[in-house]
Write a protein that holds these residues in place. Structure first.
Motif, PDB file in Angstrom:
ATOM      1  N   GLN A 290     108.021 -29.676  -2.514  1.00  0.00           N
ATOM      2  CA  GLN A 290     106.681 -29.090  -2.567  1.00  0.00           C
ATOM      3  C   GLN A 290     106.595 -27.978  -3.613  1.00  0.00           C
ATOM      4  O   GLN A 290     105.519 -27.694  -4.149  1.00  0.00           O
ATOM      5  CB  GLN A 290     106.278 -28.549  -1.197  1.00  0.00           C
ATOM      6  N   PRO A 294     105.398 -29.459  -8.531  1.00  0.00           N
ATOM      7  CA  PRO A 294     104.333 -28.857  -9.351  1.00  0.00           C
ATOM      8  C   PRO A 294     104.866 -28.236 -10.639  1.00  0.00           C
ATOM      9  O   PRO A 294     104.182 -28.262 -11.674  1.00  0.00           O
ATOM     10  CB  PRO A 294     103.731 -27.795  -8.417  1.00  0.00           C
ATOM     11  N   GLU A 320     100.823 -36.474   1.368  1.00  0.00           N
ATOM     12  CA  GLU A 320     100.562 -35.472   0.330  1.00  0.00           C
ATOM     13  C   GLU A 320     101.396 -35.769  -0.915  1.00  0.00           C
ATOM     14  O   GLU A 320     100.920 -35.626  -2.052  1.00  0.00           O
ATOM     15  CB  GLU A 320     100.900 -34.072   0.845  1.00  0.00           C
ATOM     16  N   THR A 323      99.742 -38.877  -2.715  1.00  0.00           N
ATOM     17  CA  THR A 323      98.351 -38.706  -3.144  1.00  0.00           C
ATOM     18  C   THR A 323      98.203 -37.620  -4.204  1.00  0.00           C
ATOM     19  O   THR A 323      97.260 -37.659  -5.010  1.00  0.00           O
ATOM     20  CB  THR A 323      97.434 -38.364  -1.960  1.00  0.00           C
ATOM     21  N   GLU A 324      99.111 -36.667  -4.220  1.00  0.00           N
ATOM     22  CA  GLU A 324      98.987 -35.552  -5.163  1.00  0.00           C
ATOM     23  C   GLU A 324     100.064 -35.554  -6.243  1.00  0.00           C
ATOM     24  O   GLU A 324      99.771 -35.394  -7.430  1.00  0.00           O
ATOM     25  CB  GLU A 324      99.009 -34.219  -4.410  1.00  0.00           C
ATOM     26  N   HIS A 325     101.323 -35.731  -5.851  1.00  0.00           N
ATOM     27  CA  HIS A 325     102.418 -35.514  -6.796  1.00  0.00           C
ATOM     28  C   HIS A 325     102.812 -36.762  -7.576  1.00  0.00           C
ATOM     29  O   HIS A 325     103.083 -36.678  -8.781  1.00  0.00           O
ATOM     30  CB  HIS A 325     103.617 -34.927  -6.057  1.00  0.00           C
ATOM     31  N   ALA A 328     100.610 -37.346 -10.434  1.00  0.00           N
ATOM     32  CA  ALA A 328     100.790 -36.471 -11.592  1.00  0.00           C
ATOM     33  C   ALA A 328     102.064 -36.768 -12.377  1.00  0.00           C
ATOM     34  O   ALA A 328     102.124 -36.488 -13.578  1.00  0.00           O
ATOM     35  CB  ALA A 328     100.813 -35.010 -11.127  1.00  0.00           C
ATOM     36  N   ALA A 364      94.754 -44.317  -2.176  1.00  0.00           N
ATOM     37  CA  ALA A 364      95.233 -43.414  -3.222  1.00  0.00           C
ATOM     38  C   ALA A 364      95.333 -44.095  -4.585  1.00  0.00           C
ATOM     39  O   ALA A 364      95.638 -43.433  -5.585  1.00  0.00           O
ATOM     40  CB  ALA A 364      96.598 -42.851  -2.830  1.00  0.00           C
TER      41      ALA A 364
END
Length: 404
Positions: A290, A294, A320, A323-325, A328, A364
């Protein structure tokens, strides 16, 4: 006297379920009340059967040596099951034999009824997932102080087990799938625990299995499915015993760059002693994913392949992650995978979570292909392990990529 009356009421409900008598069940729902559960969730004191168990058990006579004979009784049972579920029956309630209604249907070979229970589990899990999302959004809004800064929150508690999640929750209850009381393990408790590593298993200080050598075949196939060409860039989250990372290094398509994210100090110490920190092309990032991911995204890092295998984390954290990392960090033509151990205590839970994951991945923007992997016959693998986190015959290996 009151207990005798209640016992008579329970017997009437169970009998009506066995006979697929939905008019009587409807009257019972209207007329009876129990202090500890809904009418559709009462349990026979001798067998622990709920009405759902009773309906499914009544179809056992339709099973013969050649499989299932289609019968009017099974069709009626399907209607009764739908009626009970529509009135709030718990899909994964355990009987005295530690079986959910779906487990019973699976054992009896009643595959149509089994599929009804799987679908019920998927609906319950999706509803719960969305409710958790709404609660989290409300908490985040409520945690903003006058200065607009978010106040710290307590970590979410999770049940122990390998990888993301191995207990199934409903709106009505939380059921531990091995039937035993468990001591919760969350991320901070795990990271502060002292690990014990042998040649065939990695355990935390409560003797929960973090990783085991029997997973090697799964990891080898996962590495093969991700490394489809030489000189790729690959990221692995969760080193553990280093099984998949060793397969990545030994793969004929050896990667140009091999990033590893690991947070546990004991694992990091073991990695250092085995020379992982100085391997050519390997870059180890210390810390929780986590925090690390980023930073990698901010540095413009992208990967052709990503693998995810963590311990003591919830399904919401896994969601999470992708869907987020992954969005990216994964190259548009890249692939990613994960250790698919969610709900592996029993077949119905595994089947439910496969469908839940498929729907969340689709939402996603990912498509997923599943490959069945034959598992070794377990003998003494679980000796010294506090709980058996795998109890099914086949592993479903996922390979995910962006939709075209």
């Amino acid at each position: 006297m009151a207990s005798e009356v209640q016992g008579d009421h329970i017997a009437k409900v169970i009998r009506a379920a066995i006979e697929n008598d939905t008019p009587t069940l409807e009257k019972c729902i209207d007329q009876y009340s129990f202090s500890d559960c809904k009418v559709v969730d009462v349990q026979d004191p001798e067998t622990g059967f709920s009405p759902l168990h009773a309906v499914i058990s009544s179809c056992r006579s339709s099973v013969n040596g050649n499989g299932i004979k289609k019968s009017d009784h099974e069709d009626a049972a399907s209607s009764t099951i739908r009626f009970l579920l529509e009135n709030g029956a718990i899909w994964n309630q355990l009987d005295n034999n530690d079986e959910t209604p779906g487990c019973l249907a699976y054992r009896l070979g009643l595959l149509n009824l089994y599929q009804l229970m799987v679908d019920a589990g998927v609906r319950a899990e999706m509803i719960l997932s969305r409710l958790e999302e709404y609660e989290r959004m409300e908490d985040e809004e409520g945690d903003n102080g006058e200065d607009g800064q978010k106040e710290p929150k307590e970590e979410e508690e999770n049940v122990p087990g390998n990888d993301q999640l191995d207990s199934m929750e409903t709106e009505d209850s939380v059921v531990e799938l091995d039937g035993a009381e468990q001591q919760d393990v969350n991320t901070s408790a795990y990271l502060s625990s002292t690990l014990s590593l042998s040649s065939n298993k990695l355990l935390d200080d409560q003797q929960n299995g973090v990783m085991m050598a029997w997973e090697s075949g799964i990891m080898r196939q996962s590495a093969d499915n991700l490394l489809t060409a030489p000189e790729l860039r690959i990221l692995n989250i969760g080193f553990g015993m280093g099984i998949i990372d060793s397969h990545i290094q030994d793969n004929p398509n050896k990667p140009a760059r091999h990033y590893i994210v690991e947070a546990h100090p004991d694992v990091l110490k073991d990695m250092e002693s085995k020379g992982w920190m100085s391997k050519t092309g390997v870059e180890v990032h210390r810390g929780r994913w986590q925090d690390v991911l980023p930073e990698l995204a901010a540095d413009g890092e992208t990967f052709d392949a990503i693998y995810f295998d963590t311990f003591a984390e919830s399904y919401s954290e896994f969601r999470e992650f992708f869907t987020e990392h992954v969005m990216a960090l994964l190259d548009q033509s890249g692939r990613w995978s994960f250790f698919n151990g969610m709900g592996a205590d029993r077949q119905i839970s595994y089947d439910v979570y496969q469908k839940v994951v498929e729907m969340d991945l689709f939402e996603a923007g990912f498509e997923v292909d599943w490959e069945d992997v034959e598992l070794p016959k377990f003998d003494q693998e679980w000796e010294g392990v506090r709980r058996k986190y795998w109890n099914i015959d086949h592993y479903r290996l996922p390979v995910c990529k962006f939709m075209d």
